[in-house]
Design an enzyme around this catalytic site. Structure first.
Site, PDB file in Angstrom:
ATOM      1  N   SER A 127       5.092 -13.387 -47.623  1.00  0.00           N
ATOM      2  CA  SER A 127       6.160 -14.495 -46.849  1.00  0.00           C
ATOM      3  C   SER A 127       5.181 -13.950 -45.399  1.00  0.00           C
ATOM      4  O   SER A 127       3.801 -13.354 -45.088  1.00  0.00           O
ATOM      5  CB  SER A 127       7.222 -12.837 -46.500  1.00  0.00           C
ATOM      6  OG  SER A 127       8.062 -13.801 -44.889  1.00  0.00           O
ATOM      7  N   TYR A 151       9.963  -4.973 -42.678  1.00  0.00           N
ATOM      8  CA  TYR A 151       9.860  -5.854 -43.795  1.00  0.00           C
ATOM      9  C   TYR A 151       8.845  -6.648 -43.887  1.00  0.00           C
ATOM     10  O   TYR A 151       8.437  -6.135 -44.944  1.00  0.00           O
ATOM     11  CB  TYR A 151      11.123  -7.113 -43.180  1.00  0.00           C
ATOM     12  CG  TYR A 151      10.542  -8.157 -44.383  1.00  0.00           C
ATOM     13  CD1 TYR A 151      10.512  -9.036 -43.974  1.00  0.00           C
ATOM     14  CD2 TYR A 151      11.263  -8.256 -45.684  1.00  0.00           C
ATOM     15  CE1 TYR A 151      10.448 -10.400 -44.813  1.00  0.00           C
ATOM     16  CE2 TYR A 151      11.359  -8.988 -46.175  1.00  0.00           C
ATOM     17  CZ  TYR A 151      11.221 -10.595 -46.472  1.00  0.00           C
ATOM     18  OH  TYR A 151      10.610 -11.869 -46.825  1.00  0.00           O
ATOM     19  N   LYS A 155       6.014  -5.681 -47.680  1.00  0.00           N
ATOM     20  CA  LYS A 155       5.494  -7.571 -48.047  1.00  0.00           C
ATOM     21  C   LYS A 155       3.652  -6.977 -47.690  1.00  0.00           C
ATOM     22  O   LYS A 155       3.162  -7.538 -49.459  1.00  0.00           O
ATOM     23  CB  LYS A 155       5.602  -9.052 -47.641  1.00  0.00           C
ATOM     24  CG  LYS A 155       6.999  -8.995 -47.600  1.00  0.00           C
ATOM     25  CD  LYS A 155       7.167  -9.265 -48.974  1.00  0.00           C
ATOM     26  CE  LYS A 155       9.009  -9.226 -49.242  1.00  0.00           C
ATOM     27  NZ  LYS A 155       8.996  -9.795 -50.405  1.00  0.00           N
TER      28      LYS A 155
HETATM   29  P1  NAD Z   1      18.377 -14.142 -51.717  1.00  0.00           P
HETATM   30  O1  NAD Z   1      18.086 -12.892 -50.941  1.00  0.00           O
HETATM   31  O2  NAD Z   1      18.433 -14.909 -51.985  1.00  0.00           O
HETATM   32  O3  NAD Z   1      17.532 -13.270 -52.857  1.00  0.00           O
HETATM   33  C1  NAD Z   1      17.294 -12.139 -53.480  1.00  0.00           C
HETATM   34  C2  NAD Z   1      17.779 -11.587 -54.390  1.00  0.00           C
HETATM   35  O4  NAD Z   1      16.874  -9.967 -54.798  1.00  0.00           O
HETATM   36  C3  NAD Z   1      19.046 -10.997 -55.129  1.00  0.00           C
HETATM   37  O5  NAD Z   1      19.452 -12.385 -55.555  1.00  0.00           O
HETATM   38  C4  NAD Z   1      18.933 -10.051 -54.672  1.00  0.00           C
HETATM   39  O6  NAD Z   1      20.802  -9.949 -55.719  1.00  0.00           O
HETATM   40  C5  NAD Z   1      18.700  -9.654 -55.553  1.00  0.00           C
HETATM   41  N1  NAD Z   1      18.081  -8.468 -55.453  1.00  0.00           N
HETATM   42  C6  NAD Z   1      17.560  -7.647 -54.130  1.00  0.00           C
HETATM   43  N2  NAD Z   1      17.545  -6.264 -54.389  1.00  0.00           N
HETATM   44  C7  NAD Z   1      17.457  -5.836 -55.924  1.00  0.00           C
HETATM   45  C8  NAD Z   1      16.719  -4.923 -56.938  1.00  0.00           C
HETATM   46  N3  NAD Z   1      16.762  -3.756 -56.660  1.00  0.00           N
HETATM   47  N4  NAD Z   1      17.111  -5.519 -58.013  1.00  0.00           N
HETATM   48  C9  NAD Z   1      17.239  -6.659 -58.418  1.00  0.00           C
HETATM   49  N5  NAD Z   1      17.891  -7.362 -57.792  1.00  0.00           N
HETATM   50  C10 NAD Z   1      17.441  -7.344 -56.681  1.00  0.00           C
HETATM   51  O7  NAD Z   1      16.860 -13.939 -51.083  1.00  0.00           O
HETATM   52  P2  NAD Z   1      15.919 -15.604 -50.796  1.00  0.00           P
HETATM   53  O8  NAD Z   1      15.872 -16.240 -49.917  1.00  0.00           O
HETATM   54  O9  NAD Z   1      15.714 -15.966 -52.558  1.00  0.00           O
HETATM   55  O10 NAD Z   1      14.269 -14.259 -51.062  1.00  0.00           O
HETATM   56  C11 NAD Z   1      14.161 -14.324 -52.522  1.00  0.00           C
HETATM   57  C12 NAD Z   1      12.588 -13.654 -52.007  1.00  0.00           C
HETATM   58  O11 NAD Z   1      11.712 -13.874 -51.251  1.00  0.00           O
HETATM   59  C13 NAD Z   1      12.006 -12.850 -51.451  1.00  0.00           C
HETATM   60  O12 NAD Z   1      11.650 -11.200 -52.322  1.00  0.00           O
HETATM   61  C14 NAD Z   1      11.951 -12.687 -50.314  1.00  0.00           C
HETATM   62  O13 NAD Z   1      11.751 -11.097 -49.243  1.00  0.00           O
HETATM   63  C15 NAD Z   1      11.080 -13.164 -50.280  1.00  0.00           C
HETATM   64  N6  NAD Z   1      10.938 -14.958 -48.684  1.00  0.00           N
HETATM   65  C16 NAD Z   1      12.242 -15.347 -48.767  1.00  0.00           C
HETATM   66  C17 NAD Z   1      12.409 -15.616 -47.341  1.00  0.00           C
HETATM   67  C18 NAD Z   1      13.252 -16.755 -46.506  1.00  0.00           C
HETATM   68  O14 NAD Z   1      13.086 -17.507 -45.762  1.00  0.00           O
HETATM   69  N7  NAD Z   1      14.162 -17.185 -47.928  1.00  0.00           N
HETATM   70  C19 NAD Z   1      10.864 -16.151 -46.630  1.00  0.00           C
HETATM   71  C20 NAD Z   1       9.861 -15.377 -46.668  1.00  0.00           C
HETATM   72  C21 NAD Z   1       9.990 -13.861 -48.506  1.00  0.00           C
HETATM   73  C1  WQD Z   2      14.211 -20.062 -36.092  1.00  0.00           C
HETATM   74  C2  WQD Z   2      13.721 -20.443 -35.210  1.00  0.00           C
HETATM   75  C3  WQD Z   2      14.640 -18.811 -33.590  1.00  0.00           C
HETATM   76  C4  WQD Z   2      18.959 -18.489 -35.316  1.00  0.00           C
HETATM   77  C5  WQD Z   2      12.881 -15.472 -40.756  1.00  0.00           C
HETATM   78  C6  WQD Z   2      12.116 -14.466 -41.125  1.00  0.00           C
HETATM   79  C7  WQD Z   2      10.901 -14.307 -42.099  1.00  0.00           C
HETATM   80  C8  WQD Z   2      11.563 -15.231 -43.161  1.00  0.00           C
HETATM   81  C9  WQD Z   2      12.044 -16.570 -42.250  1.00  0.00           C
HETATM   82  C10 WQD Z   2      11.550 -13.473 -45.000  1.00  0.00           C
HETATM   83  C11 WQD Z   2      13.361 -19.198 -34.264  1.00  0.00           C
HETATM   84  C12 WQD Z   2      15.329 -20.124 -33.458  1.00  0.00           C
HETATM   85  C13 WQD Z   2      17.824 -18.935 -34.994  1.00  0.00           C
HETATM   86  C14 WQD Z   2      19.451 -18.939 -34.684  1.00  0.00           C
HETATM   87  C15 WQD Z   2      17.963 -20.357 -33.044  1.00  0.00           C
HETATM   88  N1  WQD Z   2      12.047 -14.401 -44.486  1.00  0.00           N
HETATM   89  N2  WQD Z   2      17.192 -19.664 -33.840  1.00  0.00           N
HETATM   90  N3  WQD Z   2      19.224 -19.758 -33.339  1.00  0.00           N
HETATM   91  O1  WQD Z   2      12.517 -16.272 -37.774  1.00  0.00           O
HETATM   92  O2  WQD Z   2      10.821 -17.934 -37.862  1.00  0.00           O
HETATM   93  O3  WQD Z   2      12.172 -16.150 -39.624  1.00  0.00           O
HETATM   94  O4  WQD Z   2      13.032 -16.588 -41.738  1.00  0.00           O
HETATM   95  O5  WQD Z   2      10.516 -13.253 -45.136  1.00  0.00           O
HETATM   96  O6  WQD Z   2      10.538 -13.005 -42.135  1.00  0.00           O
HETATM   97  O7  WQD Z   2      11.827 -13.892 -39.540  1.00  0.00           O
HETATM   98  O8  WQD Z   2      13.160 -18.265 -38.856  1.00  0.00           O
HETATM   99  O9  WQD Z   2      15.249 -19.480 -38.946  1.00  0.00           O
HETATM  100  O10 WQD Z   2      16.022 -16.877 -37.836  1.00  0.00           O
HETATM  101  O11 WQD Z   2      14.290 -18.851 -36.664  1.00  0.00           O
HETATM  102  O12 WQD Z   2      17.797 -21.046 -31.680  1.00  0.00           O
HETATM  103  O13 WQD Z   2      20.876 -18.903 -34.966  1.00  0.00           O
HETATM  104  O14 WQD Z   2      14.996 -21.122 -34.571  1.00  0.00           O
HETATM  105  O15 WQD Z   2      14.634 -18.048 -32.372  1.00  0.00           O
HETATM  106  O16 WQD Z   2      12.939 -20.451 -32.922  1.00  0.00           O
HETATM  107  P1  WQD Z   2      12.376 -17.262 -38.992  1.00  0.00           P
HETATM  108  P2  WQD Z   2      15.280 -18.213 -38.221  1.00  0.00           P
END
Ligand code: NAD
Ligand code: WQD
Length: 349
Positions: A127, A151, A155
């Site tokens: 991330s 978090y 990572k």
């Molecule tokens: P999500 O929660 O939809 O998917 C994560 C999946 O992992 C879920 O299906 C959950 O049931 C499963 N899971 C959780 N703990 C587990 C465990 N101990 N064993 C097996 N399965 C488990 O989230 P997502 O948005 O699809 O994110 C997927 C990956 O991408 C995560 O590692 C997250 O940190 C990373 N990521 C997400 C974002 C984002 O904004 N969505 C951004 C950057 C990184």
């Molecule tokens: C985006 C922008 C808020 C909601 C998060 C995690 C990051 C990654 C991606 C896992 C910001 C603004 C949001 C609302 C708002 N996840 N906002 N009103 O915070 O950039 O990243 O998701 O890896 O780790 O931190 O994403 O969508 O929460 O916010 O104004 O109701 O929208 O302030 O500027 P963020 P976000």
């Protein structure tokens, strides 16, 4: 020649289910390992609606070594795409041990099981949160990792573990993908994001306001040093992210070592720009009010996206308008998530 198997941990989740679609399209056979703690197995039925192939689901925890050994024995796979994890920044502050257990210990458990099974090709879901909030944008992969929450630290620690593993054993091929802000949904309207409870993230919240499920978007601050005062992020279409995993898999399969690469568009968009794009996509007005800044939010960050193109030949192809259009199609057709039947319009995909 049977399609090569790929274990996709967390494959029933938001990014995982979309990644299964991209893997199948690329000729792979995903095997999903997931506890379903934050997802619904019906997402894999929707993958089948799109691709004609329903990934096998192994309901297990990445922290369960015996279950992992059974999974590798039952399902011969060439590589692992590791998405399983917990991802909410605020939750990680309240429950750091829970996040270190799943995200860090869970990954250790997985790579140990991979070693026992002789599988040493790994794509890891990292991330942009690893960078913290002190770097000017665009942020390159060479920027120091100064994560500012548990978090992000999980990572960054996993990346360090994988780099040490690779240095100790040259047979490993590893790609760590630092996603910026994945948003949107598959164009079919069959897959999308399923937040549990009120969404923390902007795009699903805006989608729910557009659908009339939420009254009003609260903009977290409009006094930042940005063009319109609201927060700026690098939103990247979830299908571009999914296709990035396929490119990373091919790279890791043929190149030992560790690659750290951003997955982003290289462009920032403000909250108000996202709102305007969503209003264009949905034809709905998004009611909003300006609230206080959200603690921990950085004013603006976006990726230096050149690394993924140079290393993987990957670049984001879908723009903000398509992200919003696809997100709206999913929201409008599935107001209750997978409780709704697959939308009729998707039948003739
Ligand atoms: P999500 O929660 O939809 O998917 C994560 C999946 O992992 C879920 O299906 C959950 O049931 C499963 N899971 C959780 N703990 C587990 C465990 N101990 N064993 C097996 N399965 C488990 O989230 P997502 O948005 O699809 O994110 C997927 C990956 O991408 C995560 O590692 C997250 O940190 C990373 N990521 C997400 C974002 C984002 O904004 N969505 C951004 C950057 C990184
Ligand atoms: C985006 C922008 C808020 C909601 C998060 C995690 C990051 C990654 C991606 C896992 C910001 C603004 C949001 C609302 C708002 N996840 N906002 N009103 O915070 O950039 O990243 O998701 O890896 O780790 O931190 O994403 O969508 O929460 O916010 O104004 O109701 O929208 O302030 O500027 P963020 P976000």
């Amino acid at each position: 020649m049977p399609a090569p198997g790929i274990l996709v941990t967390g494959g029933a989740g938001f990014i995982g289910s979309h990644t299964c679609v991209a893997l199948i399209a690329a000729g792979y056979r995903p095997v999903v390992l997931d506890t379903l703690v934050n997802s619904d197995a019906r997402s894999l039925k929707r993958v089948a609606c799109i691709t004609g192939i329903e990934p096998v689901l192994v309901r297990a925890d990445v922290r369960d070594a015996a279950a992992l050994d059974r999974a590798f024995a039952a399902h011969p796979v060439r590589a692992v795409v590791h998405l399983a994890g917990l991802k909410a920044v605020g939750e990680s502050v309240a429950d750091p041990l829970g996040y270190y257990d799943v995200n860090l210990a869970g990954t250790l458990s997985l790579v140990q099981a991979m070693g026992r099974a002789g599988v040493r090709t790994l794509v890891f879901s990292s991330s942009a949160t690893v960078y913290g909030d002190s770097h000017p944008s665009p942020i390159p992969e060479s920027a120091a990792c100064n994560a500012v929450n548990p978090y992000g630290r999980t990572k960054a620690m996993v990346e360090s573990v994988l780099a040490d593993l690779s240095r100790s054993d040259g047979r490993w091929g590893i790609a760590c993908l630092r996603y910026f802000n994945p948003v949107g949904a598959h164009e079919s309207g069959l897959l999308g994001e399923l937040p549990h409870g009120p969404p923390n993230n902007l795009m699903p919240y805006v989608a729910q306001v557009a659908a009339g499920e939420r009254d009003c978007l609260v903009v977290h601050g409009a006094d930042y040093d940005t063009a319109d005062g609201t927060g700026v992020r690098d939103y990247v279409h979830v299908m571009d992210v999914a296709e990035g995993h396929v490119a990373a898999l091919r790279h890791a399969a043929r190149r030992p070592g560790v690659l750290m690469t951003n997955l982003g568009t290289g462009h920032g968009a403000s909250v108000l720009e996202v709102v305007s794009a969503f209003e264009r996509a949905s034809g709905r007005r998004i009611a909003l009010r300006i609230g206080p800044r959200r603690p921990g939010d950085a004013p603006a960050y976006w990726a230096d996206a050149r690394g993924a193109f140079l290393a993987l030949g990957w670049r984001a192809r879908r723009d903000l308008d398509q992200m919003c259009a696809d997100s709206w199609r999913w929201q409008a057709a599935n107001p209750h998530g997978f409780d709704d039947p697959a939308p009729a319009f998707a039948a003739n995909l």
